[in-house]
Motif scaffolding. Sequence first.
Motif, short mmCIF file in Angstrom:
data_model
loop_
_atom_site.label_atom_id
_atom_site.label_comp_id
_atom_site.label_asym_id
_atom_site.label_seq_id
_atom_site.Cartn_x
_atom_site.Cartn_y
_atom_site.Cartn_z
N TYR A 51 7.99 44.49 -38.44
CA TYR A 51 8.73 45.44 -39.18
C TYR A 51 7.80 46.19 -40.04
O TYR A 51 8.31 47.59 -40.13
CB TYR A 51 9.38 44.47 -40.36
CG TYR A 51 9.99 45.18 -41.49
CD1 TYR A 51 11.36 45.76 -41.47
CD2 TYR A 51 9.35 45.26 -42.85
CE1 TYR A 51 11.89 46.33 -42.60
CE2 TYR A 51 9.89 45.99 -43.94
CZ TYR A 51 11.10 46.60 -43.77
OH TYR A 51 11.71 47.08 -44.85
N VAL A 54 7.04 49.09 -37.37
CA VAL A 54 8.24 49.88 -37.13
C VAL A 54 8.40 51.02 -38.17
O VAL A 54 8.53 52.31 -38.10
CB VAL A 54 9.47 49.15 -36.87
CG1 VAL A 54 10.73 49.99 -37.30
CG2 VAL A 54 9.52 48.31 -35.62
N ASN A 55 7.99 50.37 -39.37
CA ASN A 55 7.99 51.45 -40.71
C ASN A 55 6.90 52.42 -40.92
O ASN A 55 7.11 53.40 -41.06
CB ASN A 55 7.97 50.58 -42.28
CG ASN A 55 9.10 50.31 -42.59
OD1 ASN A 55 9.88 50.96 -43.33
ND2 ASN A 55 9.59 48.95 -42.55
N LEU A 84 14.65 54.32 -35.03
CA LEU A 84 14.10 53.42 -36.08
C LEU A 84 14.75 53.28 -37.36
O LEU A 84 14.66 52.32 -37.74
CB LEU A 84 12.59 54.23 -36.28
CG LEU A 84 11.63 54.18 -35.14
CD1 LEU A 84 10.27 55.08 -35.54
CD2 LEU A 84 11.24 52.84 -34.73
N GLU A 85 15.34 54.26 -37.87
CA GLU A 85 16.11 54.24 -38.98
C GLU A 85 17.41 53.29 -38.69
O GLU A 85 17.86 52.68 -39.86
CB GLU A 85 16.85 55.33 -39.44
CG GLU A 85 15.77 56.28 -40.04
CD GLU A 85 16.15 57.78 -40.47
OE1 GLU A 85 15.49 58.52 -41.34
OE2 GLU A 85 17.10 58.19 -39.93
N ILE A 88 15.53 49.42 -38.47
CA ILE A 88 14.85 48.94 -39.73
C ILE A 88 15.85 47.93 -40.43
O ILE A 88 15.70 46.89 -40.83
CB ILE A 88 14.44 49.96 -40.85
CG1 ILE A 88 13.20 50.28 -40.06
CG2 ILE A 88 14.07 49.38 -42.14
CD1 ILE A 88 12.43 51.50 -40.69
N GLU A 92 15.70 43.82 -41.14
CA GLU A 92 15.78 43.18 -42.51
C GLU A 92 16.65 42.00 -42.61
O GLU A 92 16.32 41.14 -43.61
CB GLU A 92 16.24 44.49 -43.74
CG GLU A 92 14.91 45.46 -44.00
CD GLU A 92 15.43 46.80 -45.00
OE1 GLU A 92 16.72 46.75 -45.15
OE2 GLU A 92 14.55 47.36 -45.21
#
Length: 358
Positions: A51, A54-55, A84-85, A88, A92
């Motif tokens: 995570y 990726v951020n 990617l947006e 994410i 989560e």
Amino acid sequence: MKFNLDNLVTEYEDLEKQLSDPEIFKDQKKVRQVSSRKKAIEGAVELYKEYKSVNEALIENKEMLKEEKDEEMREMLKEEIKELEVKIPEMEETLKIELLPKDPNDDKNIMVEVRAGTGWDEAALFAGELARAYIVFAESEWFKVEIVEENISEAGWVKEMVFEVKWEWAYSRFKYESGVHRVQRIPETENKGRVHTSAITVAIMPEVDEVEFELNMDEIEMKFTRSGGPGGQHANKADSAVHLKHIPTWIVVLCSDWRSQHKNRDKAFNIMRSKLSILAEEKRAKELWEARASQVGSWDRSEKIRTYNFPQDRVTDHRIGQNFSWIPQIMMWKLAPIIDACAVADQQAKLEAAGKWE
């Protein structure tokens, strides 16, 4: 949503260091505790690392987009940012589930006890049918099954059966089966076509060894008797059957499956440890989670959890309020849809109880 799970990563790294130290293996209980905790948080730690990566990639791509002049490269960066947006929020949601408290028994072998309750012979008949359904289901999912004890009625039906299911995640697959199972159908002996209601109980007991649960031998009464079996040269002439009674709770265990008294003794003590361990666990859970149970429902094995209505071809799981059809297939071995539905409902209840997660 912001994540701050660096402390969990630090804990995981510390657990790895502990397990790499040879000194820890002098204390097997400590080894088990550390290994269990490491395994419990491993999934969340790995997912959190991904995570964060990726951020970081998202931030980097946005920065590159500000500087990039080539239109083709800009389109590629925009596409990657879009992907990617989307990824994410999905990660989560997965992290939310990974961070839910893990059942420490999930990856253990189990003892399954199926016992006829109200309904006399009809209950014993159904107990045998459900026990066989469990065994075939377990074998279809590549678990190893071993029958430990059978108590058969004069009519040849199962008053009680105890069998062992071995392999990783056995408890996680069967744990929702604990409780009272009710059956409604017309018995073979009923000549007026009346539907009878019978009940059986199922107990799913995670395997517990001596390191995890130490028996107080002063509370155990043990005796040996001759095991039953075929006559002639195969007759068991030794007192190999083992009877255990836990005096404070009156829990009784009989193991006579093996000709070896030693094997029967070991198996009987394993079952006794499992029964007493789950009894203690349920007592703690009742004390600690009474408030939660009143909100999201209890999975206590003493409750009626399921009804098998044969005339209407309907199986109802009362905990999740869901119906399933095709009873003949379910009773053959196709229990997966019911078990999966219970697992999803339990997970959702835990998420709701946790509230907003930040």
